[in-house]
Design an enzyme around this catalytic site. Structure first.
Site, PDB file in Angstrom:
ATOM      1  N   ARG A   1      -7.887  -6.104   9.136  1.00  0.00           N
ATOM      2  CA  ARG A   1      -6.568  -5.643   9.575  1.00  0.00           C
ATOM      3  C   ARG A   1      -5.432  -6.556   9.137  1.00  0.00           C
ATOM      4  O   ARG A   1      -5.497  -7.777   9.305  1.00  0.00           O
ATOM      5  CB  ARG A   1      -6.547  -5.513  11.106  1.00  0.00           C
ATOM      6  CG  ARG A   1      -5.236  -4.933  11.635  1.00  0.00           C
ATOM      7  CD  ARG A   1      -5.209  -4.869  13.148  1.00  0.00           C
ATOM      8  NE  ARG A   1      -3.949  -4.290  13.611  1.00  0.00           N
ATOM      9  CZ  ARG A   1      -3.442  -4.456  14.819  1.00  0.00           C
ATOM     10  NH1 ARG A   1      -4.093  -5.174  15.727  1.00  0.00           N
ATOM     11  NH2 ARG A   1      -2.295  -3.909  15.145  1.00  0.00           N
TER      12      ARG A   1
ATOM     13  N   CYS B   1      -4.603  -2.169   5.492  1.00  0.00           N
ATOM     14  CA  CYS B   1      -5.870  -2.784   5.847  1.00  0.00           C
ATOM     15  C   CYS B   1      -6.902  -2.559   4.763  1.00  0.00           C
ATOM     16  O   CYS B   1      -6.617  -2.006   3.709  1.00  0.00           O
ATOM     17  CB  CYS B   1      -6.373  -2.194   7.167  1.00  0.00           C
ATOM     18  SG  CYS B   1      -5.198  -2.312   8.536  1.00  0.00           S
TER      19      CYS B   1
ATOM     20  N   ASP C   1      -0.167   3.847  15.023  1.00  0.00           N
ATOM     21  CA  ASP C   1      -0.328   5.124  14.333  1.00  0.00           C
ATOM     22  C   ASP C   1      -1.805   5.494  14.198  1.00  0.00           C
ATOM     23  O   ASP C   1      -2.147   6.678  14.077  1.00  0.00           O
ATOM     24  CB  ASP C   1       0.350   5.096  12.961  1.00  0.00           C
ATOM     25  CG  ASP C   1       0.043   3.862  12.134  1.00  0.00           C
ATOM     26  OD1 ASP C   1      -0.638   2.951  12.637  1.00  0.00           O
ATOM     27  OD2 ASP C   1       0.495   3.804  10.967  1.00  0.00           O
TER      28      ASP C   1
END
Length: 633
Positions: free
Chosen positions: A56, A2, A111
């Protein structure tokens, strides 16, 4: 993978949302799938106001639930994260067993949420548990404190600007420059580039900004910024250890390679691979197949009719491992047409990485969002000539009368030998002088001849870089530099190649040029657990007549034609194109640009061009000047 960006106003002034969103979207190429905004500002008290923004690229947990900035359940902590944590599932189980301290159940399969909850539990100590590539920032809205960290090797970037009024951070310098309405070119950064071919951290190409060093975390609270190491490469090295016999390690190295490959294949989207036809990239594809990856897309860039074309070998590997192979045929015209885009993506000058730009462009056009690369194989497993030449040069200079003869040669052969050789002959006992000889670009004397006015600003000067010397690695601090000498000397070469060339050039270039095409590039060879497994056996397992023996043995099934082919880096035919191609005109025009006269002697630059045309110097020298000109003008 990102793009992250954030601003803290220390004086309590409200953040300019429109301006911040504009800076965020400068990073849109890093994250085309989603974007987010978070702001915290108490207008009734003089406390810092902060905005965190995110672009993102969805790789793990593709759902909207994994949107960033991500806020903790109690609203106290907010994270923006760039990268991947490959062991997040096992960490998720660990955090789950301690869930009451960090809220109830996980709300995502990402994550990002694991990092956030783990930080709440452990603070900076959480970094020691992360396996992966990362740069992230976490805002504590109660304490009004920002915590940020960068991965061990520096695979993911983190740049920042800090002054009395504000703290700004970003995945790329261009977003800070956009938000700040311009930045000042750094004399130190440009000088370092001319000497090394990259801008080594913590310097950047701009005066006002710095790069957070790999293996470091940063904390910002009430205008005070503190940086601290949490990991150093030399933690992997026991300089007093005996060399371990390679015969004991072949299965261990194989298992460690497969473990790293499996970790780097964790993804909710398809994972492909770059395949040049060299040993490293072919080994990656072989290990992917051995790790159970059934459908593999591979990509290569070819140069039809040129001696640097590797399609023979990439096609051979693709056929053996039954990959869905895609060749991208590159012509000089495309380089010329894309060059402004390349400079924009470059972010700060480098003499490398354009190969990554085009192979990433090819991968993206093939429908991939994630690829594995063989980057790091040479640094870890002794693939560079430096693993042979540095010990050899050290042995030569240790012979009786060698240094006296070198001193004499530096005078008698001054006009016949390269400037780097003269510099080495004059000071062979300088710290890791052999590495500077191999990896250095322009010397001080050469820069003086070019009219470069800033040769007093030396990038190895500790007054500029603190404890970080751009051609050296410290064991604990500047009083204990790592020297390539005696026992375990190949491990020391690996440390230098990994922490200087790979860190400052290859990894940085791979990030910006892959992300320019919204592509996540993963590097399984650049894994601290793999390094820890291999390094104890490097000196005993290395064979100067077969430098990649350890990798070939561990992989087990590489084609002989690839194993025994002449070594060739993944490079483009720049020498041909600059000497006689269409790009020659653009390069020559850059040398006589009026703006360049502020920094160089035009006649000296034209002489440099003549030397290249006569094949007296390497193409990288003229390319360095050309690249820098694009930033100066």
């Amino acid at each position: 993978m990102c793009g992250i960006f954030g601003v803290i106003n220390f004086n309590g002034q409200p953040v300019d949302k429109e301006r911040i969103l504009s800076a965020r979207d400068v990073l849109a190429h890093r994250g085309p799938d989603d974007s987010g905004y978070y702001e915290s500002c108490n207008h009734t008290t003089i406390q810092p106001c902060i905005a965190l923004v995110h672009r993102r690229l969805s790789i793990i947990d593709l759902s909207p639930a994994a949107h960033q900035p991500m806020v903790s359940e109690d609203g106290r902590y907010v994270i923006v994260f760039n990268g991947e944590i490959y062991n997040f599932e096992e960490l998720r189980k660990e955090v789950g067993s301690r869930q009451s301290a960090v809220g109830n159940k996980f709300k995502t399969n990402s994550d990002t949420e694991v990092i956030l909850k783990l930080y709440v539990l452990e603070g900076p100590e959480c970094l020691n548990k992360l396996r992966g590539m990362f740069a992230f920032a976490i805002w504590d809205d109660k304490e009004k404190r920002l915590f940020a960290a960068r991965d061990r090797f520096g695979i993911k970037p983190f740049y920042y600007l800090h002054n009395d009024n504000e703290f700004i951070f970003s995945s790329e310098l261009k977003a800070i420059k956009h938000y700040n309405n311009g930045l000042t070119l750094s004399m130190q950064g440009m000088d370092a580039f001319l000497r090394t071919g990259s801008v080594p951290a913590p310097l950047t190409i701009y005066e006002e900004t710095k790069a957070l060093l790999p293996g470091h975390w940063l904390q910002c609270q009430m205008s005070n910024v503190q940086c601290q190491k949490y990991w150093r490469f030399t933690d992997l090295i026991n300089i007093h250890a005996s060399i371990q016999p390679y015969s004991h390690a072949q299965h261990l190295i194989r298992d460690s390679l497969l473990d790293s490959i499996r970790a780097h294949m964790v993804s909710d989207v398809e994972v492909g691979a770059f395949l040049s036809g060299g040993i490293d990239s072919t080994a990656i594809v072989s290990l992917m197949r051995q790790a159970g990856h059934e459908k593999i897309k591979t990509i290569s860039v070819t140069f039809p009719g040129n001696k640097l074309d590797e399609s023979k070998y990439s096609n051979l590997a693709a056929k053996k491992y039954e990959t869905d192979h895609f060749e991208y045929r590159l012509q000089e015209d495309e380089l010329i047409n894309d060059f402004d885009k390349i400079i924009e993506a470059m972010d700060q000058p480098t003499i490398d990485g354009i190969n990554t730009y085009f192979v990433s462009k090819a991968a993206a056009s093939f429908g991939l969002k994630v690829v594995l690369s063989g980057l790091g194989g040479d640094e870890l497993l002794g693939g560079y000539p430096s693993f042979i030449n540095i010990p050899k040069y050290q042995r030569i200079k240790s012979l009786p009368l060698a240094k006296q003869l070198m001193k004499a040669a530096s005078v008698l052969l001054k006009n016949q030998l390269p400037a780097k050789a003269i510099e080495y002959f004059n000071n062979p006992d300088a710290l890791n002088a052999e590495y500077r000889l191999i990896r250095g670009l322009f010397t001080t004397e050469e820069l003086n001849q070019l009219g470069w006015p800033h040769t007093n600003i030396h990038p190895y000067n500790h007054s500029i870089a603190g404890e970080y010397d751009f051609m050296n690695v410290w064991i604990n601090d500047p009083s204990t530099p790592l020297r390539v000498t005696g026992k375990n000397n190949l491990v020391m070469v690996s440390a230098l190649e990994s922490c200087v060339y790979m860190r400052n050039q290859l990894l940085r270039d791979s990030d910006v040029f892959s992300m320019a095409h919204s592509l996540e590039l993963r590097v399984p060879f650049v894994d601290h657990l793999l390094y820890g497994a291999v390094l104890p056996y490097l000196d005993s397992g290395f064979d100067k007549n077969f430098p990649k023996k350890m990798l070939v043995d561990a992989t087990g099934d590489l084609p002989d034609e690839i194993v025994h082919r002449p070594k060739q880096g993944f490079t483009f035919p720049f020498a041909d194109w600059i000497r006689s191609g269409k790009i020659k005109e653009a390069v020559n025009e850059s040398l006589v640009n009026k703006k360049m006269e502020d920094y160089f002697n035009t006649k000296a630059l034209l002489n440099l061009s003549d030397e290249f045309q006569q094949s007296k110097i390497h193409w990288s020298r003229i390319w360095t000047i050309y690249t820098l000109s694009k930033f100066l003008t």
